[in-house]
Motif scaffolding. Sequence first.
Motif, PDB file in Angstrom:
ATOM      1  N   ALA A   1       4.997  -6.595  -4.579  1.00  0.00           N
ATOM      2  CA  ALA A   1       5.526  -5.049  -4.758  1.00  0.00           C
ATOM      3  C   ALA A   1       5.998  -4.583  -3.350  1.00  0.00           C
ATOM      4  O   ALA A   1       6.829  -3.882  -3.330  1.00  0.00           O
ATOM      5  N   VAL A   2       5.364  -5.043  -2.240  1.00  0.00           N
ATOM      6  CA  VAL A   2       5.756  -4.459  -1.014  1.00  0.00           C
ATOM      7  C   VAL A   2       7.009  -5.081  -0.653  1.00  0.00           C
ATOM      8  O   VAL A   2       7.912  -4.113  -0.081  1.00  0.00           O
ATOM      9  N   ALA A   3       7.598  -6.159  -1.121  1.00  0.00           N
ATOM     10  CA  ALA A   3       8.692  -6.668  -0.929  1.00  0.00           C
ATOM     11  C   ALA A   3       9.776  -5.993  -1.575  1.00  0.00           C
ATOM     12  O   ALA A   3      10.710  -5.673  -1.050  1.00  0.00           O
ATOM     13  N   LYS A   4       9.340  -5.686  -3.028  1.00  0.00           N
ATOM     14  CA  LYS A   4      10.734  -5.187  -3.697  1.00  0.00           C
ATOM     15  C   LYS A   4      10.712  -3.745  -3.136  1.00  0.00           C
ATOM     16  O   LYS A   4      11.933  -3.284  -3.179  1.00  0.00           O
ATOM     17  N   TYR A   5       9.561  -3.076  -2.869  1.00  0.00           N
ATOM     18  CA  TYR A   5       9.759  -1.552  -2.499  1.00  0.00           C
ATOM     19  C   TYR A   5      10.596  -1.489  -1.433  1.00  0.00           C
ATOM     20  O   TYR A   5      11.528  -0.980  -1.038  1.00  0.00           O
ATOM     21  N   TRP A   6      10.228  -2.353  -0.156  1.00  0.00           N
ATOM     22  CA  TRP A   6      10.879  -2.221   0.956  1.00  0.00           C
ATOM     23  C   TRP A   6      12.346  -2.540   1.097  1.00  0.00           C
ATOM     24  O   TRP A   6      13.216  -1.903   1.495  1.00  0.00           O
TER      25      TRP A   6
ATOM     26  N   TRP B   1      15.292  -0.780 -10.929  1.00  0.00           N
ATOM     27  CA  TRP B   1      14.965  -2.207 -11.896  1.00  0.00           C
ATOM     28  C   TRP B   1      13.852  -3.019 -11.495  1.00  0.00           C
ATOM     29  O   TRP B   1      13.817  -3.056 -10.139  1.00  0.00           O
ATOM     30  N   GLY B   2      13.436  -3.980 -12.134  1.00  0.00           N
ATOM     31  CA  GLY B   2      12.153  -4.786 -11.741  1.00  0.00           C
ATOM     32  C   GLY B   2      10.788  -3.993 -11.543  1.00  0.00           C
ATOM     33  O   GLY B   2       9.886  -4.357 -10.938  1.00  0.00           O
ATOM     34  N   GLY B   3      10.767  -2.650 -12.162  1.00  0.00           N
ATOM     35  CA  GLY B   3       9.658  -1.665 -11.761  1.00  0.00           C
ATOM     36  C   GLY B   3      10.329  -0.674 -10.973  1.00  0.00           C
ATOM     37  O   GLY B   3      10.749  -1.048  -9.658  1.00  0.00           O
ATOM     38  N   THR B   4      10.459   0.488 -11.093  1.00  0.00           N
ATOM     39  CA  THR B   4      10.689   1.710 -10.047  1.00  0.00           C
ATOM     40  C   THR B   4       9.812   1.436  -8.820  1.00  0.00           C
ATOM     41  O   THR B   4       8.827   0.948  -8.800  1.00  0.00           O
ATOM     42  N   ASN B   5      10.541   2.121  -7.721  1.00  0.00           N
ATOM     43  CA  ASN B   5       9.763   1.993  -6.512  1.00  0.00           C
ATOM     44  C   ASN B   5       8.535   2.759  -6.504  1.00  0.00           C
ATOM     45  O   ASN B   5       7.530   2.698  -5.959  1.00  0.00           O
ATOM     46  N   GLU B   6       8.366   3.894  -7.718  1.00  0.00           N
ATOM     47  CA  GLU B   6       7.315   4.652  -7.504  1.00  0.00           C
ATOM     48  C   GLU B   6       6.081   3.705  -8.262  1.00  0.00           C
ATOM     49  O   GLU B   6       5.054   3.836  -7.797  1.00  0.00           O
ATOM     50  N   ILE B   7       6.413   3.071  -9.137  1.00  0.00           N
ATOM     51  CA  ILE B   7       5.612   1.983  -9.683  1.00  0.00           C
ATOM     52  C   ILE B   7       5.040   0.941  -8.740  1.00  0.00           C
ATOM     53  O   ILE B   7       3.722   0.584  -8.582  1.00  0.00           O
ATOM     54  N   MET B   8       5.963   0.710  -7.635  1.00  0.00           N
ATOM     55  CA  MET B   8       5.475  -0.366  -6.650  1.00  0.00           C
ATOM     56  C   MET B   8       4.698   0.504  -5.722  1.00  0.00           C
ATOM     57  O   MET B   8       3.687  -0.344  -5.518  1.00  0.00           O
ATOM     58  N   LYS B   9       4.757   1.719  -5.545  1.00  0.00           N
ATOM     59  CA  LYS B   9       3.890   2.286  -4.722  1.00  0.00           C
ATOM     60  C   LYS B   9       2.397   2.524  -5.360  1.00  0.00           C
ATOM     61  O   LYS B   9       1.449   2.336  -4.829  1.00  0.00           O
ATOM     62  N   GLU B  10       2.768   2.494  -6.671  1.00  0.00           N
ATOM     63  CA  GLU B  10       1.218   2.751  -7.414  1.00  0.00           C
ATOM     64  C   GLU B  10       0.372   1.548  -7.546  1.00  0.00           C
ATOM     65  O   GLU B  10      -0.771   1.347  -7.083  1.00  0.00           O
ATOM     66  N   ILE B  11       1.231   0.250  -7.426  1.00  0.00           N
ATOM     67  CA  ILE B  11       0.418  -1.062  -7.150  1.00  0.00           C
ATOM     68  C   ILE B  11       0.033  -1.313  -5.757  1.00  0.00           C
ATOM     69  O   ILE B  11      -1.143  -1.582  -5.881  1.00  0.00           O
ATOM     70  N   ILE B  12       0.758  -0.863  -4.718  1.00  0.00           N
ATOM     71  CA  ILE B  12       0.100  -0.896  -3.531  1.00  0.00           C
ATOM     72  C   ILE B  12      -1.095   0.019  -3.160  1.00  0.00           C
ATOM     73  O   ILE B  12      -1.875  -0.483  -2.846  1.00  0.00           O
ATOM     74  N   ALA B  13      -0.881   0.961  -3.721  1.00  0.00           N
ATOM     75  CA  ALA B  13      -1.889   2.116  -3.664  1.00  0.00           C
ATOM     76  C   ALA B  13      -3.370   1.723  -4.222  1.00  0.00           C
ATOM     77  O   ALA B  13      -4.367   2.127  -3.640  1.00  0.00           O
ATOM     78  N   ARG B  14      -3.165   0.954  -5.286  1.00  0.00           N
ATOM     79  CA  ARG B  14      -4.545   0.526  -5.842  1.00  0.00           C
ATOM     80  C   ARG B  14      -5.407  -0.190  -4.922  1.00  0.00           C
ATOM     81  O   ARG B  14      -6.499  -0.758  -5.216  1.00  0.00           O
ATOM     82  N   THR B  15      -4.441  -0.940  -3.868  1.00  0.00           N
ATOM     83  CA  THR B  15      -5.386  -1.872  -2.946  1.00  0.00           C
ATOM     84  C   THR B  15      -5.949  -1.080  -1.887  1.00  0.00           C
ATOM     85  O   THR B  15      -6.589  -1.858  -0.930  1.00  0.00           O
ATOM     86  N   LEU B  16      -5.831   0.103  -1.884  1.00  0.00           N
ATOM     87  CA  LEU B  16      -6.105   0.961  -0.598  1.00  0.00           C
ATOM     88  C   LEU B  16      -7.837   0.863  -0.619  1.00  0.00           C
ATOM     89  O   LEU B  16      -8.356   0.954  -1.514  1.00  0.00           O
TER      90      LEU B  16
END
Length: 380
Positions: A320-325, A365-380
């Motif tokens: 998710a970090v890779a896709k978002y960045w 596509w591939g999941g919006t960047n907002e979804i990527m942030k949510e995936i990353i945020a769940r690990t905080l």
Amino acid sequence: MIPRTLFSTEHDEFRRACRRFLEQQVNPFHAQWEKDKCVPREVWRMAGEMGMLLPSMPEEYGGPGADRLFDMVFAEEFMHAGASGLIGFGVHGLVANYILNYGTEAQKQAWLPKMIAGTAVGAIAMTEPNTGSDLQAVRTRARAEGDELVINGSKTFISNGASCDLALVVCKTGDSGKGAQDISLVIVEKEREGFSRSQPLEKIGLHAQDTSMLFFDDCRVPAENVLGGVQGQGFYQLMHDLAWERIIGAVGFQCQAEAALDHTIEYTRTRMVFGKPVLDFQNSRFTLAQLKTEIQIGRSWIDSCMALLLRGELTAEAAAVAKYWTAELSSRVVDACLQLHGGNGYMTEYPIARLYLDTRGNRIWGGTNEIMKEIIARTL
């Protein structure tokens, strides 16, 4: 740039072969494919014959049996070349990997040899008009009737939709009310009655890449077409392989940023303004220096993620970090590079203008960047 250490001499040889294929069979014709809104089927077959379409597929199904770095090499080369119509090859690869990882042996034997050869094109039908990224909310339903499933519903934004020979369709097959447990992936062949597709959709960019809507109106398929033969596994199958989808997407986004920088350095060296090259102005040099730095950060992360993937250690968060960045990076770099082209940057005869059109969707596509942030945020 920091030297890359991922690749062997075999990967380097494959990269050179990919470049020759692109130079001879793709680049001269891509503008026409953009008008036609699809890549000709003979190009799929040529890529299959040369082992470029699905290089990491096992030899037992007719594949080259290479590691996934070969997939990465081909994706890097066609994205750097601006051959965005071949993004459909990547989607095709996702479908093949779902079948390889989760399909029954009969499903693998039926589809993988043809997909490897490029004689059958695959699509994956997830998104619906009113569900977006929420896969658990799909409305397309596959109702059991005897030894068949009867599918009703529609899908949108489907890559390879108009040209696919099989669609891997996300369907609701249960009524437990538990969301994920009611989802299955169902193989639908192009000749099935009740299965139809729209003409390729009109998009801002990626004009050579076929994107269409799919429709299912009492479409009947054998119950054995459920991927893996067991209903209710679709959501888990999707989640397990989404990391690869996001990484291979990030590989392409990264290369778009690198291509934009390369085109712009070349352009600013020769474009004269006020009697000197644009590159000689401090603003130009500082802008390009900043972009080069950010691009190197992305390259280092992508390569480290691929190393993790080869060891079976890539996490959903890292992908998710890779896709978002890289999605953000590609848009930011292309925009800044277009500015350095001045008015010429707005002309589609220049590669930077086409990159500007092609990169805007990366954050969706591939999941919006907002979804990527949510995936990353769940690990905080």
